[in-house]
Motif scaffolding. Structure first.
Motif, PDB file in Angstrom:
ATOM      1  N   ASP A 141     -79.086   4.617  -7.914  1.00  0.00           N
ATOM      2  CA  ASP A 141     -77.977   4.100  -8.437  1.00  0.00           C
ATOM      3  C   ASP A 141     -77.839   3.053  -8.685  1.00  0.00           C
ATOM      4  O   ASP A 141     -76.877   1.914  -9.254  1.00  0.00           O
ATOM      5  CB  ASP A 141     -77.381   3.890  -6.907  1.00  0.00           C
ATOM      6  N   PHE A 171     -73.033  10.336  -1.589  1.00  0.00           N
ATOM      7  CA  PHE A 171     -72.663   8.010  -1.650  1.00  0.00           C
ATOM      8  C   PHE A 171     -73.711   7.875  -2.341  1.00  0.00           C
ATOM      9  O   PHE A 171     -73.133   7.136  -3.089  1.00  0.00           O
ATOM     10  CB  PHE A 171     -72.572   8.230  -0.195  1.00  0.00           C
ATOM     11  N   LEU A 172     -74.491   7.639  -2.387  1.00  0.00           N
ATOM     12  CA  LEU A 172     -75.565   7.283  -2.868  1.00  0.00           C
ATOM     13  C   LEU A 172     -75.624   6.760  -4.065  1.00  0.00           C
ATOM     14  O   LEU A 172     -75.461   5.961  -4.294  1.00  0.00           O
ATOM     15  CB  LEU A 172     -77.039   7.107  -1.957  1.00  0.00           C
ATOM     16  N   GLY A 202     -80.597   0.847   3.699  1.00  0.00           N
ATOM     17  CA  GLY A 202     -81.203   1.178   1.730  1.00  0.00           C
ATOM     18  C   GLY A 202     -82.236   2.234   2.146  1.00  0.00           C
ATOM     19  O   GLY A 202     -82.440   3.454   1.794  1.00  0.00           O
ATOM     20  N   VAL A 233     -74.674   6.292   9.193  1.00  0.00           N
ATOM     21  CA  VAL A 233     -75.311   4.996   9.253  1.00  0.00           C
ATOM     22  C   VAL A 233     -76.089   4.439  10.509  1.00  0.00           C
ATOM     23  O   VAL A 233     -76.760   4.254  10.987  1.00  0.00           O
ATOM     24  CB  VAL A 233     -74.563   3.923   7.937  1.00  0.00           C
ATOM     25  N   ARG A 288     -72.900  -3.576   7.230  1.00  0.00           N
ATOM     26  CA  ARG A 288     -71.870  -3.280   5.435  1.00  0.00           C
ATOM     27  C   ARG A 288     -70.591  -3.460   5.880  1.00  0.00           C
ATOM     28  O   ARG A 288     -69.628  -3.179   5.286  1.00  0.00           O
ATOM     29  CB  ARG A 288     -72.305  -2.592   4.897  1.00  0.00           C
ATOM     30  N   TYR A 326     -71.410   4.767  -3.637  1.00  0.00           N
ATOM     31  CA  TYR A 326     -70.162   3.725  -2.316  1.00  0.00           C
ATOM     32  C   TYR A 326     -70.726   4.109  -0.769  1.00  0.00           C
ATOM     33  O   TYR A 326     -72.111   4.595  -0.855  1.00  0.00           O
ATOM     34  CB  TYR A 326     -68.845   5.698  -1.866  1.00  0.00           C
ATOM     35  N   LEU A 327     -70.173   3.805  -0.011  1.00  0.00           N
ATOM     36  CA  LEU A 327     -70.748   3.497   1.777  1.00  0.00           C
ATOM     37  C   LEU A 327     -71.229   5.083   1.948  1.00  0.00           C
ATOM     38  O   LEU A 327     -70.410   6.485   1.882  1.00  0.00           O
ATOM     39  CB  LEU A 327     -70.249   2.327   2.460  1.00  0.00           C
ATOM     40  N   VAL A 328     -71.583   5.057   2.970  1.00  0.00           N
ATOM     41  CA  VAL A 328     -72.344   6.358   3.497  1.00  0.00           C
ATOM     42  C   VAL A 328     -71.755   6.224   4.775  1.00  0.00           C
ATOM     43  O   VAL A 328     -71.392   4.882   5.263  1.00  0.00           O
ATOM     44  CB  VAL A 328     -74.024   6.120   3.726  1.00  0.00           C
ATOM     45  N   LEU A 373     -82.028   5.669   4.353  1.00  0.00           N
ATOM     46  CA  LEU A 373     -80.765   6.572   3.840  1.00  0.00           C
ATOM     47  C   LEU A 373     -81.951   7.651   2.461  1.00  0.00           C
ATOM     48  O   LEU A 373     -81.494   8.695   2.366  1.00  0.00           O
ATOM     49  CB  LEU A 373     -79.545   6.305   3.069  1.00  0.00           C
ATOM     50  N   ARG A 374     -82.548   6.659   1.363  1.00  0.00           N
ATOM     51  CA  ARG A 374     -83.352   7.279   0.801  1.00  0.00           C
ATOM     52  C   ARG A 374     -84.685   7.861   0.872  1.00  0.00           C
ATOM     53  O   ARG A 374     -84.395   8.460   0.004  1.00  0.00           O
ATOM     54  CB  ARG A 374     -84.143   5.942   0.168  1.00  0.00           C
ATOM     55  N   ARG A 424     -83.941   3.032  -8.652  1.00  0.00           N
ATOM     56  CA  ARG A 424     -83.357   3.998  -8.504  1.00  0.00           C
ATOM     57  C   ARG A 424     -82.181   4.464  -9.156  1.00  0.00           C
ATOM     58  O   ARG A 424     -81.337   4.533 -10.156  1.00  0.00           O
ATOM     59  CB  ARG A 424     -82.664   2.875  -7.498  1.00  0.00           C
ATOM     60  N   ARG A 430     -70.778  -0.704  -6.882  1.00  0.00           N
ATOM     61  CA  ARG A 430     -71.764  -0.660  -5.853  1.00  0.00           C
ATOM     62  C   ARG A 430     -70.862  -2.581  -5.530  1.00  0.00           C
ATOM     63  O   ARG A 430     -70.370  -2.678  -4.116  1.00  0.00           O
ATOM     64  CB  ARG A 430     -72.944  -1.193  -5.459  1.00  0.00           C
TER      65      ARG A 430
END
Ligand code: AMP
Length: 191
Positions: free
Chosen positions: A134, A50-51, A30, A62, A86, A55-57, A33-34, A132, A143
């Motif tokens: 999300d 996605f984030l 996380g 990843v 994940r 949704y999952l990247v 990616l952020r 955040r 999520r």
């Protein structure tokens, strides 16, 4: 080791506590990616879509990020994966990485928190000034759904490998951390 749990279970907080106490290297997908999003990299532009929606990247992105970081980390005391894997695909990939490093996953801590409590925590977190993108009600629903669909099967995967320990994440932070510490200490004493 790996820390798994639904959004809002306290994974990030407890992972930070664990790495501090046991000297592990913290790898949070996380956070990685952020950071791509904040730096406005080409990958970050894709990741953001996605984030922000919860949704999952996609696995290939990843995995490349994990490869770039994890594989290069020197980790005398070990790595702690927070938010990774994940999906079952990612779990297979992690097994491959570990195999090639002549290492293995020792322990998988699953933080279990009731759904109502997860909502309350994230809604509370969304009132934070540094919130955040999300952390809003609609994204949290996605999520959670994604967690149950894609990540939940990993619990069975690691249970079959006798690596899974489930801990209630409902108690206050210190109480949960004490429970995690005693699991890790037991593991260290037995090995
Ligand atoms: P986290 O900080 O672990 O709650 O992750 C925040 C968001 O980053 C997730 O909702 C996903 O969009 C993305 N993400 C983090 N880790 C992964 C992963 N292992 N696979 C796919 N997407 C991920």
């Amino acid at each position: 080791m790996i820390v798994i749990g639904p959004p809002g279970c306290g994974k990030g907080t407890q992972s930070a506590n664990i790495v501090k106490k046991y000297g592990l290297t913290h790898i949070s997908t996380g956070d990685i990616l952020r950071e791509e999003v904040e730096l406005h990299t080409a990958i970050g532009e894709i990741v953001k879509k996605f984030l922000d929606r919860g949704y999952l990247v996609p696995d290939d992105i990843v995995m490349r990020e994990i490869f770039e970081t994890a594989i290069k980390q020197k980790c005398d005391k070990g790595l702690l994966f927070d938010g990774f894997p994940r999906t079952l695909f990612q779990a297979d990939y992690l097994d491959d990485i570990m195999y090639h490093r002549n290492e293995k996953i020792n322990l998988v801590i699953h933080l279990n928190v009731e759904e109502e409590e997860l909502f309350q925590r994230i809604v509370h977190r969304s009132e934070d000034a540094k919130k955040r993108s999300d952390d809003n009600e609609e994204t949290v629903r996605n999520r959670l759904q994604v967690y149950y669909q894609k990540t939940f099967p990993l619990l069975e995967y690691y249970k079959k490998k006798h690596k899974l320990v489930t801990i209630s994440g409902m108690a206050p932070i210190q109480g949960v951390f004490n429970a995690i510490s005693s699991i890790i200490d037991d593991y260290i004493n037995k090995s």
